[in-house]
Design a protein around this motif. Structure first.
Motif, PDB file in Angstrom:
ATOM      1  N   ASN A 260       2.900  11.636  -5.981  1.00 56.04           N
ATOM      2  CA  ASN A 260       2.021  10.934  -4.593  1.00 56.04           C
ATOM      3  C   ASN A 260       1.178   9.813  -4.517  1.00 56.04           C
ATOM      4  O   ASN A 260       1.557   8.935  -4.054  1.00 56.04           O
ATOM      5  CB  ASN A 260       0.878  12.283  -5.235  1.00 56.04           C
ATOM      6  CG  ASN A 260       1.139  13.019  -4.451  1.00 56.04           C
ATOM      7  OD1 ASN A 260       1.813  13.843  -3.847  1.00 56.04           O
ATOM      8  ND2 ASN A 260       0.885  14.092  -4.925  1.00 56.04           N
ATOM      9  N   ALA A 263       3.750   7.743  -3.070  1.00 57.71           N
ATOM     10  CA  ALA A 263       3.778   7.365  -1.752  1.00 57.71           C
ATOM     11  C   ALA A 263       3.217   6.597  -1.251  1.00 57.71           C
ATOM     12  O   ALA A 263       2.867   6.131  -0.244  1.00 57.71           O
ATOM     13  CB  ALA A 263       3.398   9.525  -1.282  1.00 57.71           C
ATOM     14  N   ALA A 264       1.904   6.230  -2.046  1.00 58.05           N
ATOM     15  CA  ALA A 264       0.876   5.846  -1.878  1.00 58.05           C
ATOM     16  C   ALA A 264       1.234   4.366  -2.044  1.00 58.05           C
ATOM     17  O   ALA A 264       0.716   3.421  -0.837  1.00 58.05           O
ATOM     18  CB  ALA A 264      -0.503   6.303  -3.034  1.00 58.05           C
ATOM     19  N   THR A 267       3.084   3.827   1.623  1.00 62.89           N
ATOM     20  CA  THR A 267       2.240   3.684   2.648  1.00 62.89           C
ATOM     21  C   THR A 267       1.142   2.287   2.617  1.00 62.89           C
ATOM     22  O   THR A 267       1.388   2.000   3.434  1.00 62.89           O
ATOM     23  CB  THR A 267       1.049   5.210   2.680  1.00 62.89           C
ATOM     24  OG1 THR A 267       2.250   6.219   1.745  1.00 62.89           O
ATOM     25  CG2 THR A 267       0.349   4.757   3.726  1.00 62.89           C
ATOM     26  N   MET A 270       4.061  -0.892   3.689  1.00 59.26           N
ATOM     27  CA  MET A 270       4.070   0.010   5.213  1.00 59.26           C
ATOM     28  C   MET A 270       3.331  -0.774   6.420  1.00 59.26           C
ATOM     29  O   MET A 270       3.246  -1.272   7.595  1.00 59.26           O
ATOM     30  CB  MET A 270       4.360   1.120   5.677  1.00 59.26           C
ATOM     31  CG  MET A 270       5.472   1.878   4.663  1.00 59.26           C
ATOM     32  SD  MET A 270       6.871   0.498   5.090  1.00 59.26           S
ATOM     33  CE  MET A 270       7.342   0.789   7.384  1.00 59.26           C
ATOM     34  N   MET A 271       1.696  -0.072   5.251  1.00 59.55           N
ATOM     35  CA  MET A 271       0.774  -1.078   6.275  1.00 59.55           C
ATOM     36  C   MET A 271       0.751  -2.343   6.340  1.00 59.55           C
ATOM     37  O   MET A 271      -0.046  -3.740   7.083  1.00 59.55           O
ATOM     38  CB  MET A 271      -0.685  -0.483   5.535  1.00 59.55           C
ATOM     39  CG  MET A 271      -0.901   0.756   5.710  1.00 59.55           C
ATOM     40  SD  MET A 271      -2.138   1.769   4.914  1.00 59.55           S
ATOM     41  CE  MET A 271      -3.290   1.312   5.664  1.00 59.55           C
TER      42      MET A 271
END
Length: 300
Positions: A260, A263-264, A267, A270-271
């Motif tokens: 997790n 994954a954060a 994310t 990608m932002m």
């Protein structure tokens, strides 16, 4: 008018018969509580066989009881079994399939059969709901015990005698009333208006008869067959139920927490990536053009 008079006379007669039938049913239902006669040895044996679920089909679902008038009243009993069984996770599918195959060999009715595969977050499970002939219930339960361990076995029974007697009485009365209406339709001397009224009443009576016959079929399924509901659960491993169970769960959850977090991070990256790709060139371009802009502004 003659046909209508016959129709009203039949309706009144059937109403009186129905009232007398209900009064007799009430007297029969209250007779065992008013007079508790000693049970003969043969009836005691039959009752014991019904309690042990090892007798014939009638001894399980249709029990005869003596009354104060020495008349035999057939009791319609709906029997239900609810079981929770356990097997290793890898053998749940096998135990489930063998139980269904055994059920089909015993000529049972399968009402529902559900199997849930194992997922990363839940073990496999299954459920089975069937109706079995009373003479085969013990054979079925013995076969089930060979395929899985029985953790819980609950037995329930419900007396459906009053409902069955009421349904059969209504079927009898409505059938006689329908036949009389059909006979009245064959009267050639009847007026057309009277025949229309008789035909309307015949349709209504047939509709009621079909409805109560459906209810009687449902009652027959409940009292002539034994309902069995089975829940299959996966057996827990040693690490899941022993002293180190919290540690095992923590290690299992640690991997999920790590993933997790990764994954954060992905994310967030990608932002930010679009702003990095377009922001840095724009910043360099602005830095190069800024002195020129400032020099032109000062000359003015």
């Amino acid at each position: 008018m003659k046909v209508l008079s016959k129709l009203f006379l039949i309706i009144a007669t059937l109403s009186l018969v129905a009232c007398g039938q209900q009064r007799n049913n009430a007297e029969v239902a209250s007779a065992p509580s008013q007079a508790m006669a000693p049970m003969p040895a043969s009836d005691m044996t039959r009752a014991k066989m019904a309690e042990n679920y090892s007798g014939g089909e009638e001894s399980l679902t249709e029990i005869s009881e003596p009354t104060a008038t020495n008349a035999t009243v057939k009791r319609y009993i709906a029997l239900r079994h609810s079981l929770t069984v356990e097997a290793p996770a890898k053998k749940i599918q096998t135990a489930f399939d063998k139980t269904i195959a055994h059920c089909e060999q015993l000529k049972c009715q399968i009402l529902s059969a559900n199997y849930n595969r194992e997922t990363p977050y839940s073990p496999p499970s299954a459920s089975l709901s069937v109706r079995i002939p009373p003479r085969s219930i013990e054979i079925f339960l013995s076969g089930l015990a060979k395929n899985a361990e029985i953790l819980q076995h609950q037995r329930d029974s419900e007396d459906k005698t009053d409902a069955v007697i009421d349904a059969e009485a209504r079927i009898k009365n409505l059938t006689e009333f329908r036949d009389n209406l059909r006979a009245m339709l064959s009267d050639k001397s009847a007026k057309f208006k009277d025949l229309i009224e008789v035909q309307r009443e015949l349709v209504n009576t047939q509709s009621q008869l079909d409805s109560i016959q459906g209810v009687r079929k449902v009652l027959a399924q409940e009292t002539e067959l034994v309902a069995v509901n089975i829940n299959f659960t996966a057996q827990q491993g040693i690490t899941e139920q022993g002293f180190f169970a919290p540690v095992a769960r923590a290690l299992d959850e640690a991997g999920q927490v790590l993933m997790n977090s990764v994954a954060a991070v992905i994310t967030f990256f990608m932002m930010v990536l679009p702003w990095v790709l377009f922001g840095i060139p724009m910043f360099i371009l602005a830095r190069k053009l800024w002195p020129k802009v400032m020099s032109k502004w000062r000359t003015k």
